[in-house]
Write an enzyme that holds these catalytic residues in place. Structure first.
Site, PDB file in Angstrom:
ATOM      1  CG  HIS A  98      -1.969  -1.066   1.214  1.00 18.83           C
ATOM      2  ND1 HIS A  98      -3.228  -0.936   0.678  1.00 18.83           N
ATOM      3  CD2 HIS A  98      -1.908  -2.347   1.682  1.00 18.83           C
ATOM      4  CE1 HIS A  98      -3.904  -2.071   0.832  1.00 18.83           C
ATOM      5  NE2 HIS A  98      -3.122  -2.950   1.431  1.00 18.83           N
ATOM      6  CG  ASN A 171      -7.952  -4.307   0.994  1.00 18.42           C
ATOM      7  OD1 ASN A 171      -7.252  -3.302   1.205  1.00 18.42           O
ATOM      8  ND2 ASN A 171      -7.475  -5.533   1.082  1.00 18.42           N
ATOM      9  CG  HIS A 362      -2.261  -0.805  15.042  1.00 16.72           C
ATOM     10  ND1 HIS A 362      -2.188  -2.098  14.594  1.00 16.72           N
ATOM     11  CD2 HIS A 362      -1.888  -0.833  16.347  1.00 16.72           C
ATOM     12  CE1 HIS A 362      -1.782  -2.880  15.591  1.00 16.72           C
ATOM     13  NE2 HIS A 362      -1.606  -2.135  16.656  1.00 16.72           N
TER      14      HIS A 362
HETATM   15 FE1  HDD Z   1      -2.574  -4.753   5.439  1.00 17.06          FE
HETATM   16  C1  HDD Z   1      -1.094  -1.722   5.101  1.00 17.06           C
HETATM   17  C2  HDD Z   1      -5.517  -3.480   4.266  1.00 17.06           C
HETATM   18  C3  HDD Z   1      -3.926  -7.911   5.449  1.00 17.06           C
HETATM   19  C4  HDD Z   1       0.157  -5.905   7.025  1.00 17.06           C
HETATM   20  N1  HDD Z   1      -3.184  -2.956   4.786  1.00 17.06           N
HETATM   21  C5  HDD Z   1      -2.424  -1.828   4.729  1.00 17.06           C
HETATM   22  C6  HDD Z   1      -3.224  -0.741   4.252  1.00 17.06           C
HETATM   23  C7  HDD Z   1      -4.471  -1.241   4.013  1.00 17.06           C
HETATM   24  C8  HDD Z   1      -4.440  -2.634   4.364  1.00 17.06           C
HETATM   25  C9  HDD Z   1      -5.658  -0.470   3.487  1.00 17.06           C
HETATM   26  C10 HDD Z   1      -2.741   0.679   4.028  1.00 17.06           C
HETATM   27  C11 HDD Z   1      -2.987   1.546   5.227  1.00 17.06           C
HETATM   28  C12 HDD Z   1      -2.544   2.960   4.920  1.00 17.06           C
HETATM   29  O1  HDD Z   1      -3.169   3.587   4.060  1.00 17.06           O
HETATM   30  O2  HDD Z   1      -1.570   3.393   5.532  1.00 17.06           O
HETATM   31  N2  HDD Z   1      -4.338  -5.554   4.879  1.00 17.06           N
HETATM   32  C13 HDD Z   1      -5.456  -4.847   4.519  1.00 17.06           C
HETATM   33  C14 HDD Z   1      -6.589  -5.743   4.463  1.00 17.06           C
HETATM   34  C15 HDD Z   1      -6.135  -6.982   4.777  1.00 17.06           C
HETATM   35  C16 HDD Z   1      -4.727  -6.860   5.050  1.00 17.06           C
HETATM   36  C17 HDD Z   1      -8.008  -5.325   4.131  1.00 17.06           C
HETATM   37  C18 HDD Z   1      -6.886  -8.274   4.875  1.00 17.06           C
HETATM   38  C19 HDD Z   1      -8.090  -8.362   5.285  1.00 17.06           C
HETATM   39  N3  HDD Z   1      -1.976  -6.578   6.076  1.00 17.06           N
HETATM   40  C20 HDD Z   1      -2.692  -7.738   6.024  1.00 17.06           C
HETATM   41  C21 HDD Z   1      -1.968  -8.785   6.725  1.00 17.06           C
HETATM   42  C22 HDD Z   1      -0.817  -8.206   7.192  1.00 17.06           C
HETATM   43  C23 HDD Z   1      -0.843  -6.833   6.773  1.00 17.06           C
HETATM   44  C24 HDD Z   1      -2.440 -10.212   6.894  1.00 17.06           C
HETATM   45  C25 HDD Z   1       0.315  -8.815   7.985  1.00 17.06           C
HETATM   46  C26 HDD Z   1       0.231  -9.812   8.763  1.00 17.06           C
HETATM   47  N4  HDD Z   1      -0.747  -3.976   5.878  1.00 17.06           N
HETATM   48  C27 HDD Z   1       0.202  -4.628   6.589  1.00 17.06           C
HETATM   49  C28 HDD Z   1       1.387  -3.763   6.920  1.00 17.06           C
HETATM   50  C29 HDD Z   1       0.970  -2.385   6.308  1.00 17.06           C
HETATM   51  C30 HDD Z   1      -0.368  -2.698   5.692  1.00 17.06           C
HETATM   52  C31 HDD Z   1       2.698  -4.310   6.535  1.00 17.06           C
HETATM   53  C32 HDD Z   1       1.956  -1.726   5.366  1.00 17.06           C
HETATM   54  C33 HDD Z   1       2.029  -0.284   5.800  1.00 17.06           C
HETATM   55  C34 HDD Z   1       1.253  -0.230   7.018  1.00 17.06           C
HETATM   56  O3  HDD Z   1       0.766  -1.454   7.330  1.00 17.06           O
HETATM   57  O4  HDD Z   1       1.072   0.755   7.693  1.00 17.06           O
HETATM   58  O5  HDD Z   1       1.573  -3.691   8.280  1.00 17.06           O
END
Ligand code: HDD
Length: 734
Positions: A98, A171, A362
């Site tokens: 993202h 999402n 978060h």
């Molecule tokens: Fe995630 C970012 C949505 C599964 C780990 N995720 C991130 C963002 C969105 C989502 C919208 C961007 C937030 C922003 O604008 O800063 N992610 C989802 C959805 C998931 C999902 C809807 C499943 C239902 N994500 C998911 C899993 C993991 C992560 C299973 C890890 C175990 N996601 C992250 C992250 C991010 C992230 C690595 C990258 C940057 C951040 O968090 O701030 O922690």
């Protein structure tokens, strides 16, 4: 040399003191409490003298301090060193997923109290506004990648409630690729550009992604969504949002209710088509970012309705799938979506980095009245988001950044750390007597309003490492999705599979994917196989029914999943191009602007060059944009008035006698693309010639094309009829 414009305004920054009084509930209109809080963090008015970080005024920022005119630069040039050092450290790690996004502020207000189900502050009182910040994003590409790639879109909302910040990190698709967070690093490594050469950018059409998915059949349902037009939205303002997981609402009595969150855009859910999305990536890689920014700047505030599917605790096992499985949705035909409030985005950020880049979402930022379930994907997320901000934002104090700072009082015993900005009174431990026991906790008995307590779920089991058998059905809902699509949606999905797999080099991966698709729909599998040149599945496989286990039951079709039923009403903010050449019918051009403009569309006149053109009646036509600077893919419809023959998403061709636009390759390409992408087109009089020049034949034979013959009047009915075409947005059947 800089001319000193006078003494800078004296506006000292008050240090943040932990426990500063709550600014109170947000006001109903104008600037809200979050705006006021952001004011406190804003730099002084830039209309003053340039200074160093230490506030020392600078006399020259263009030349290094040197020995003589041509001598060496001196180490004592502290201004130069500060400037370069700060610059050298400007970048922070981009989000691991993202990375590319756009954000906006706004507010949420409930239609009615939801107190029966939750004590969440922002859902208690009809009309009481809670400030929000929303960030939309793509998943795969880096910060500088194009907006219109085929990808899932993030839809993350931070509610600054009076009981603390609540983040709904969702999402634009209601399910996910994997069931357990333990698979997330594998999934992301597979979908990201390939390790040896960092190719491709912003695309899943490559071997490692399809290799992973073909070996991980739980991804099949989400793949259906990702190959559908949902993955190429027309606008962030025109896509749905989903919380994905089943969460829990908890009311003041501690009663829990399962909940699925939905965002529904008021402008309808609309998508591009694949060819258009690819062309847009070249014409305007910032297409979605710009669209969001301009809509808000123009006062066309994007609006979304929050809906909930509520499931009583006792119905936990009433479904033919597991509510904890994030690869499953709850069909709206089984549990209707109940509208609970609206969100309006009404303010652009002032500084992209400070706000949109530094915002830290978060999933574990929940508030009293909302709780998790044991969805294993959600549980892992609850670790990951906090963890990632530590590296991305450089330490544990990122929640003090202005965009992340709650409006609720913050009194913590945390101390110190990189970037600490709060001057904490007290000693930072508990229990204490020297501070009078403060800050104190509020445990014990029935808690007063606004104190978080987890839902008291009874949990019993052995420590095991295995996927729940109740998660085993990977195909039933993929089949449900496929069967719920219209013919044109099915064709787009088939073409997307063929495109993506066509880019996959490893034939075994392609075969394996087709083997999975057989379980979704044998005809889909056979057609994809044919298009990508792998053997069609054996007849035995073709007979394979969708998995006949517990998950196979449920509705056969869910109309709510098809874009056909999500169009919304009206044409507000749709972009219409009027293609003109010299001699165009000025009345028709004016009518297009007036009628469509009055319905809220943005209408622009395009011609081969900027400035003005002579109209047929001897008047002047003002050109909004020269054709070479724009393209059909940036509009929703084209009007070609008589006397021209033009190039927009919707074309209005006014009748007239001017030079024939059919000789202008830009104009012909404009109309060709509009027609190919299923956009509404209006042709008047000789404007019809442009449709013929585009090779589309007789315009009266084409769906979505409004025609007025030579000499026929384009009255109000004509424009209203064209507006109805525009309301439908696309004519993919063309
Ligand atoms: Fe995630 C970012 C949505 C599964 C780990 N995720 C991130 C963002 C969105 C989502 C919208 C961007 C937030 C922003 O604008 O800063 N992610 C989802 C959805 C998931 C999902 C809807 C499943 C239902 N994500 C998911 C899993 C993991 C992560 C299973 C890890 C175990 N996601 C992250 C992250 C991010 C992230 C690595 C990258 C940057 C951040 O968090 O701030 O922690």
């Amino acid at each position: 040399m800089t001319i000193n414009p006078g003494p800078p305004e004296h506006r000292p920054h008050a240090p943040l003191v932990s426990g500063t009084p709550n600014p109170g509930p947000p006001v109903e209109h104008g600037r809200d409490a979050k705006d006021a809080a952001l004011d406190a963090a804003r730099a002084p008015d830039p209309n003053g003298a340039l200074t160093t970080d230490q506030g020392v005024r600078v006399d020259d920022t263009d030349n290094s301090l040197t020995v003589g005119d041509r001598g060496p630069t001196l180490l004592e040039d502290f201004q130069l060193r500060e400037k370069l050092t700060h610059f050298d450290h400007e970048r922070i790690p981009e989000r691991v997923v993202h990375a590319r996004g756009a954000g906006a502020y706004g507010f949420f207000e409930p239609y009615a109290s939801l107190a029966e189900f939750t004590c969440a502050d922002f859902l208690q009182e009809a009309g009481r506004r809670t400030p929000v910040f929303v960030r939309f994003s793509t998943v795969q590409g880096p910060r500088g990648s194009a907006d219109t790639v085929r990808d899932v879109r993030g839809f993350a909302t931070k509610f600054y409630t009076r009981h603390g910040n609540y983040d709904l990190v969702g999402n634009n698709m209601p399910v996910f690729f994997i069931q357990d967070a333990a698979k997330f690093p594998d999934f992301v490594h597979a979908v990201k550009p390939e390790a040896p050469n960092e190719i491709p950018t912003g695309a899943s059409a490559h071997d490692t992604f399809w290799d992973f998915c073909s070996l991980q059949p739980e991804s099949t349902h989400m793949l259906m969504w990702a190959m559908s037009d949902r993955a190429i939205p027309r606008s962030y303002r025109m896509m749905q949002g989903f919380g994905v997981h089943t969460f829990r609402l908890v009311n003041a009595d501690g009663r829990g209710t399962f909940v699925k969150f939905h965002w529904r855009p008021l402008l309808g859910t609309h998508s591009q088509v694949w060819d258009e999305a690819q062309l847009t990536a070249g014409r305007d890689p910032d297409f979605h970012r710009r669209d969001l920014w301009e809509a808000i700047a123009d006062g066309d505030f994007p609006e979304y309705e929050l809906g909930v599917q509520l499931i009583p605790e006792q119905d936990e096992f009433a479904f033919p799938f597991d509510l904890l499985d994030p690869t499953k949705l709850v069909p709206e035909e089984l549990v209707p979506v109940r509208p609970v409030g609206r969100m309006v985005l009404n303010r652009n950020p002032e500084n992209f980095f400070a706000e949109t880049e530094q915002v830290a979402f978060h999933t574990a930022n929940i508030v009293p009245g909302i709780d998790f379930t044991n969805d294993p994907l959600l549980q892992g997320r609850n670790f990951s988001y906090l963890d990632t901000q530590l590296i991305r934002l450089g330490g544990p104090n990122f929640s003090q950044l202005p965009v992340n700072r709650p409006l609720a009082d913050v009194r913590v015993n945390h101390r110190d750390g990189h970037g600490q900005q709060t001057i904490h009174p007290g000693h930072g431990y508990s229990p204490n007597s020297v501070g009078g026991g403060c800050p104190f906790t509020m445990g014990g008995g029935r808690l007063p309003e606004g104190v978080f307590q987890h839902y008291q779920e009874r949990v019993d089991g052995r420590t095991i490492r295995r996927r729940s058998p109740s998660f085993a059905d990977h195909y039933s809902q993929a089949t449900l999705f496929w069967r719920s699509m219209t013919g044109w949606e099915q064709e787009h999905i088939t073409a997307a599979f063929a495109f993506e797999l066509g880019k996959v080099v490893d034939e075994e991966v392609r075969r394996r994917t087709v083997g999975n698709l057989v379980h979704v729909d044998p005809v889909l599998a056979a057609e994809v196989a044919r298009r990508i040149g792998v053997p069609e599945p054996e007849p035995a496989e073709l007979d394979a029914p969708a998995q006949e286990d517990a998950g196979a039951a449920g509705p056969l079709v869910s109309p709510a999943l098809s874009l056909e039923h999500l169009r919304g009403s009206g044409i507000r903010t749709r972009k219409v191009a009027v293609l003109v050449g010299p001699g165009a019918d000025a009345d028709q051009v004016r009518a297009a602007h007036e009628h469509l403009g009055a319905l809220g569309a943005t209408v622009e006149t395009l011609a081969a060059h900027g400035g003005e053109l002579p109209a047929r009646d001897g008047g002047r036509l003002v050109v909004d944009r020269p054709l070479p600077t724009t393209a059909s893919v940036l509009y929703d419809a084209v009007v070609v008035p008589d006397g021209t023959g033009v190039l927009y998403d919707a074309v209005i061709v006014p009748g007239g006698t001017g030079p024939d636009l059919t000789a202008d390759p830009d104009a012909v390409r404009f109309v060709t693309e509009a027609l190919r992408h299923g956009k509404p087109v209006a042709v008047l009089g000789s404007g019809a010639g442009l449709v013929r020049a585009a090779g589309a034949g007789d315009p009266t034979d084409l769906a979505g094309v409004a025609v007025r013959g030579p000499g026929e009047r384009a009255d109000e009915d004509f424009w209203d009829g064209f507006a109805r075409l525009l309301e439908r947005h696309r004519f993919p059947e063309r």
